[in-house]
Design a protein around this motif. Structure first.
Motif, PDB file in Angstrom:
ATOM      1  N   ASP A  53       3.148  -6.517   3.318  1.00  0.00           N
ATOM      2  CA  ASP A  53       4.566  -6.716   3.004  1.00  0.00           C
ATOM      3  C   ASP A  53       5.277  -5.394   2.742  1.00  0.00           C
ATOM      4  O   ASP A  53       6.450  -5.239   3.079  1.00  0.00           O
ATOM      5  CB  ASP A  53       4.720  -7.615   1.778  1.00  0.00           C
ATOM      6  CG  ASP A  53       4.237  -9.029   2.034  1.00  0.00           C
ATOM      7  OD1 ASP A  53       4.288  -9.467   3.198  1.00  0.00           O
ATOM      8  OD2 ASP A  53       3.815  -9.705   1.075  1.00  0.00           O
ATOM      9  N   GLN A  54       4.586  -4.452   2.108  1.00  0.00           N
ATOM     10  CA  GLN A  54       5.195  -3.173   1.767  1.00  0.00           C
ATOM     11  C   GLN A  54       4.257  -2.041   2.155  1.00  0.00           C
ATOM     12  O   GLN A  54       3.100  -2.010   1.744  1.00  0.00           O
ATOM     13  CB  GLN A  54       5.501  -3.103   0.259  1.00  0.00           C
ATOM     14  CG  GLN A  54       6.034  -1.763  -0.217  1.00  0.00           C
ATOM     15  CD  GLN A  54       7.375  -1.407   0.422  1.00  0.00           C
ATOM     16  OE1 GLN A  54       8.169  -2.286   0.719  1.00  0.00           O
ATOM     17  NE2 GLN A  54       7.618  -0.128   0.631  1.00  0.00           N
ATOM     18  N   ILE A  55       4.765  -1.124   2.959  1.00  0.00           N
ATOM     19  CA  ILE A  55       3.982   0.037   3.405  1.00  0.00           C
ATOM     20  C   ILE A  55       4.803   1.281   3.086  1.00  0.00           C
ATOM     21  O   ILE A  55       5.820   1.542   3.730  1.00  0.00           O
ATOM     22  CB  ILE A  55       3.677  -0.028   4.915  1.00  0.00           C
ATOM     23  CG1 ILE A  55       2.973  -1.327   5.257  1.00  0.00           C
ATOM     24  CG2 ILE A  55       2.851   1.165   5.341  1.00  0.00           C
ATOM     25  CD1 ILE A  55       3.052  -1.714   6.719  1.00  0.00           C
TER      26      ILE A  55
ATOM     27  N   ILE B 193       0.830  -1.205   0.000  1.00  0.00           N
ATOM     28  CA  ILE B 193       0.000   0.000   0.000  1.00  0.00           C
ATOM     29  C   ILE B 193       0.867   1.259   0.000  1.00  0.00           C
ATOM     30  O   ILE B 193       1.999   1.254   0.490  1.00  0.00           O
ATOM     31  CB  ILE B 193      -0.969   0.062   1.209  1.00  0.00           C
ATOM     32  CG1 ILE B 193      -0.196   0.060   2.532  1.00  0.00           C
ATOM     33  CG2 ILE B 193      -1.978  -1.067   1.158  1.00  0.00           C
ATOM     34  CD1 ILE B 193      -1.078   0.342   3.745  1.00  0.00           C
ATOM     35  N   ALA B 194       0.308   2.314  -0.582  1.00  0.00           N
ATOM     36  CA  ALA B 194       0.910   3.645  -0.526  1.00  0.00           C
ATOM     37  C   ALA B 194      -0.031   4.541   0.269  1.00  0.00           C
ATOM     38  O   ALA B 194      -1.217   4.631  -0.048  1.00  0.00           O
ATOM     39  CB  ALA B 194       1.115   4.194  -1.932  1.00  0.00           C
TER      40      ALA B 194
ATOM     41  N   VAL C  29      -1.544   4.978  10.491  1.00  0.00           N
ATOM     42  CA  VAL C  29      -2.067   4.019   9.505  1.00  0.00           C
ATOM     43  C   VAL C  29      -0.988   2.995   9.147  1.00  0.00           C
ATOM     44  O   VAL C  29      -1.268   1.808   8.999  1.00  0.00           O
ATOM     45  CB  VAL C  29      -2.559   4.756   8.248  1.00  0.00           C
ATOM     46  CG1 VAL C  29      -2.914   3.758   7.139  1.00  0.00           C
ATOM     47  CG2 VAL C  29      -3.763   5.630   8.584  1.00  0.00           C
ATOM     48  N   GLY C  30       0.255   3.450   9.050  1.00  0.00           N
ATOM     49  CA  GLY C  30       1.353   2.538   8.738  1.00  0.00           C
ATOM     50  C   GLY C  30       1.539   1.473   9.797  1.00  0.00           C
ATOM     51  O   GLY C  30       1.766   0.300   9.484  1.00  0.00           O
ATOM     52  N   LYS C  31       1.425   1.858  11.069  1.00  0.00           N
ATOM     53  CA  LYS C  31       1.555   0.886  12.165  1.00  0.00           C
ATOM     54  C   LYS C  31       0.428  -0.142  12.127  1.00  0.00           C
ATOM     55  O   LYS C  31       0.649  -1.338  12.364  1.00  0.00           O
ATOM     56  CB  LYS C  31       1.571   1.613  13.505  1.00  0.00           C
ATOM     57  CG  LYS C  31       2.837   2.416  13.753  1.00  0.00           C
ATOM     58  CD  LYS C  31       2.777   3.146  15.087  1.00  0.00           C
ATOM     59  CE  LYS C  31       4.038   3.979  15.323  1.00  0.00           C
ATOM     60  NZ  LYS C  31       3.974   4.736  16.596  1.00  0.00           N
ATOM     61  N   LEU C  32      -0.778   0.317  11.811  1.00  0.00           N
ATOM     62  CA  LEU C  32      -1.911  -0.604  11.702  1.00  0.00           C
ATOM     63  C   LEU C  32      -1.683  -1.591  10.564  1.00  0.00           C
ATOM     64  O   LEU C  32      -1.897  -2.805  10.722  1.00  0.00           O
ATOM     65  CB  LEU C  32      -3.205   0.178  11.471  1.00  0.00           C
ATOM     66  CG  LEU C  32      -4.456  -0.655  11.161  1.00  0.00           C
ATOM     67  CD1 LEU C  32      -4.786  -1.581  12.330  1.00  0.00           C
ATOM     68  CD2 LEU C  32      -5.634   0.259  10.843  1.00  0.00           C
ATOM     69  N   ALA C  33      -1.238  -1.091   9.413  1.00  0.00           N
ATOM     70  CA  ALA C  33      -1.001  -1.954   8.254  1.00  0.00           C
ATOM     71  C   ALA C  33       0.094  -2.981   8.548  1.00  0.00           C
ATOM     72  O   ALA C  33       0.017  -4.135   8.120  1.00  0.00           O
ATOM     73  CB  ALA C  33      -0.628  -1.108   7.044  1.00  0.00           C
ATOM     74  N   GLU C  34       1.086  -2.556   9.315  1.00  0.00           N
ATOM     75  CA  GLU C  34       2.172  -3.475   9.681  1.00  0.00           C
ATOM     76  C   GLU C  34       1.649  -4.603  10.569  1.00  0.00           C
ATOM     77  O   GLU C  34       2.009  -5.769  10.388  1.00  0.00           O
ATOM     78  CB  GLU C  34       3.278  -2.702  10.390  1.00  0.00           C
ATOM     79  CG  GLU C  34       4.507  -3.533  10.707  1.00  0.00           C
ATOM     80  CD  GLU C  34       5.596  -2.715  11.361  1.00  0.00           C
ATOM     81  OE1 GLU C  34       6.673  -3.286  11.651  1.00  0.00           O
ATOM     82  OE2 GLU C  34       5.386  -1.499  11.598  1.00  0.00           O
TER      83      GLU C  34
ATOM     84  N   SER D  69       5.260  10.602   3.684  1.00  0.00           N
ATOM     85  CA  SER D  69       6.052  11.432   4.580  1.00  0.00           C
ATOM     86  C   SER D  69       7.475  10.901   4.739  1.00  0.00           C
ATOM     87  O   SER D  69       8.377  11.640   5.145  1.00  0.00           O
ATOM     88  CB  SER D  69       5.382  11.522   5.952  1.00  0.00           C
ATOM     89  OG  SER D  69       5.113  10.228   6.470  1.00  0.00           O
ATOM     90  N   GLU D  70       7.684   9.618   4.427  1.00  0.00           N
ATOM     91  CA  GLU D  70       9.017   9.024   4.497  1.00  0.00           C
ATOM     92  C   GLU D  70       9.665   8.938   3.123  1.00  0.00           C
ATOM     93  O   GLU D  70      10.873   9.138   2.985  1.00  0.00           O
ATOM     94  CB  GLU D  70       8.935   7.620   5.118  1.00  0.00           C
ATOM     95  CG  GLU D  70       8.481   7.617   6.568  1.00  0.00           C
ATOM     96  CD  GLU D  70       8.372   6.215   7.142  1.00  0.00           C
ATOM     97  OE1 GLU D  70       8.605   5.247   6.372  1.00  0.00           O
ATOM     98  OE2 GLU D  70       8.051   6.078   8.326  1.00  0.00           O
ATOM     99  N   VAL D  71       8.867   8.651   2.115  1.00  0.00           N
ATOM    100  CA  VAL D  71       9.412   8.473   0.765  1.00  0.00           C
ATOM    101  C   VAL D  71       9.872   9.799   0.182  1.00  0.00           C
ATOM    102  O   VAL D  71      10.991   9.919  -0.334  1.00  0.00           O
ATOM    103  CB  VAL D  71       8.363   7.826  -0.166  1.00  0.00           C
ATOM    104  CG1 VAL D  71       8.883   7.773  -1.603  1.00  0.00           C
ATOM    105  CG2 VAL D  71       8.034   6.409   0.311  1.00  0.00           C
ATOM    106  N   ILE D  72       9.001  10.817   0.226  1.00  0.00           N
ATOM    107  CA  ILE D  72       9.327  12.112  -0.370  1.00  0.00           C
ATOM    108  C   ILE D  72       8.490  13.204   0.293  1.00  0.00           C
ATOM    109  O   ILE D  72       7.414  13.564  -0.212  1.00  0.00           O
ATOM    110  CB  ILE D  72       9.141  12.084  -1.897  1.00  0.00           C
ATOM    111  CG1 ILE D  72       9.441  13.442  -2.514  1.00  0.00           C
ATOM    112  CG2 ILE D  72       7.777  11.557  -2.290  1.00  0.00           C
ATOM    113  CD1 ILE D  72       9.509  13.442  -4.030  1.00  0.00           C
TER     114      ILE D  72
END
Length: 264
Positions: A213-215, A186-187, A203-208, A219-222
């Motif tokens: 497999d990929q989150i 997910i993005a 949301v990232g912590k929930l998805a983890e 805010s981290e990517v760019i």
């Protein structure tokens, strides 16, 4: 060069040929190998095969159990694996998680037109298969402005009023449904996350926890202001990272220690 005791590899894996340049102990101090990037009848992976051939000239300690990586100081590799996957649309199945009301913003794009008077505009195929709109919204506060809502401090030192906080219990079954459909990447792209990433991080912590497999968090990517550019880049990261990771894991499996002690 002659005093070096370990090998250094620089590899360019192109669409047709793979070039392997190695710094080797002794004279002349270097070795070059050129291979077909795809030759399944003779080898599984061209960069690894080039390394094996060069090491075999200096050592017989390479067999069916894998290549002895203790002889290697580092490997640097440039590859078109990601580019080809993007062009051929062979990346991971992924979904876009975005602020409510902006579900089609990446489809609309920024309205750039290479041919401004063309009546038939052909747009690239979307990378994501599903969209989840999250009811979250922040408002940037003016200096010295008071807010009745909860206030978050951004990484820039600016203050943001929380107009709507993501309801993780509402989002949980939506994300779980993606996993049921085989979408594991997910993005996450929220409106003001470039400066205030807390909602994306939640949301990232929930998805983890759910097992994605990929989150990819924008805010981290760019962490940049413009939503479309930030969203496009984060989407590409979500789409290609699993493919790149899969290739690298496959590459490392051909070495006895999985390159655990070698810089790649």
């Amino acid at each position: 060069m002659s005093n070096k005791t370990r090998f250094r590899f620089s590899i360019d894996r192109g669409g047709t040929f793979t070039d392997v340049y190695a710094e080797v102990p002794g004279e002349p101090g270097f070795k070059v190998v050129k291979l077909l990037s795809e030759d399944p009848a003779n080898y599984d992976d061209a960069p690894r095969e080039g390394i094996r051939r060069i090491l075999s000239e200096y050592s017989k300690n390479n067999d069916d159990k894998g290549i002895d990586a203790s002889q290697i100081e580092w490997i640097r590799m440039g590859t078109t694996v990601a580019t080809n996957a993007l062009l051929e649309r062979k990346g991971a199945r992924c979904a876009l998680v975005i602020s409510k009301g902006f579900g089609d913003v990446l489809q609309i794009g920024n309205q750039d037109r290479p041919h401004i008077f063309d009546l038939k505009i052909k747009k690239p195929q979307l990378l994501y298969q599903e969209v989840i709109e999250v009811d979250e919204r922040l408002r940037l506060l003016r200096p010295a402005e008071d807010a009745e809502e909860e206030v978050l401090v951004g990484v820039t030192g600016e203050y943001f009023a929380v107009l709507a906080e993501p309801d993780l219990e509402v989002l949980r079954p939506q994300l779980a449904e993606l996993l049921e459909h085989g979408i594991t990447s997910i993005a996450v792209v929220f409106l003001h996350a470039y400066a205030c990433p807390q909602h994306e991080q939640a949301v990232g912590k929930l998805a983890e926890k759910l097992g994605f497999d990929q989150i990819s968090l924008s805010s981290e990517v760019i962490p940049m202001v413009k939503l479309v550019s930030r969203g496009d880049t984060t989407m590409v990261d979500s789409y290609l990272t699993p493919h790149i990771r899969s290739y690298l894991e496959s590459f490392k499996k051909g070495f006895r220690d999985g390159l655990a002690e070698t810089q790649l």
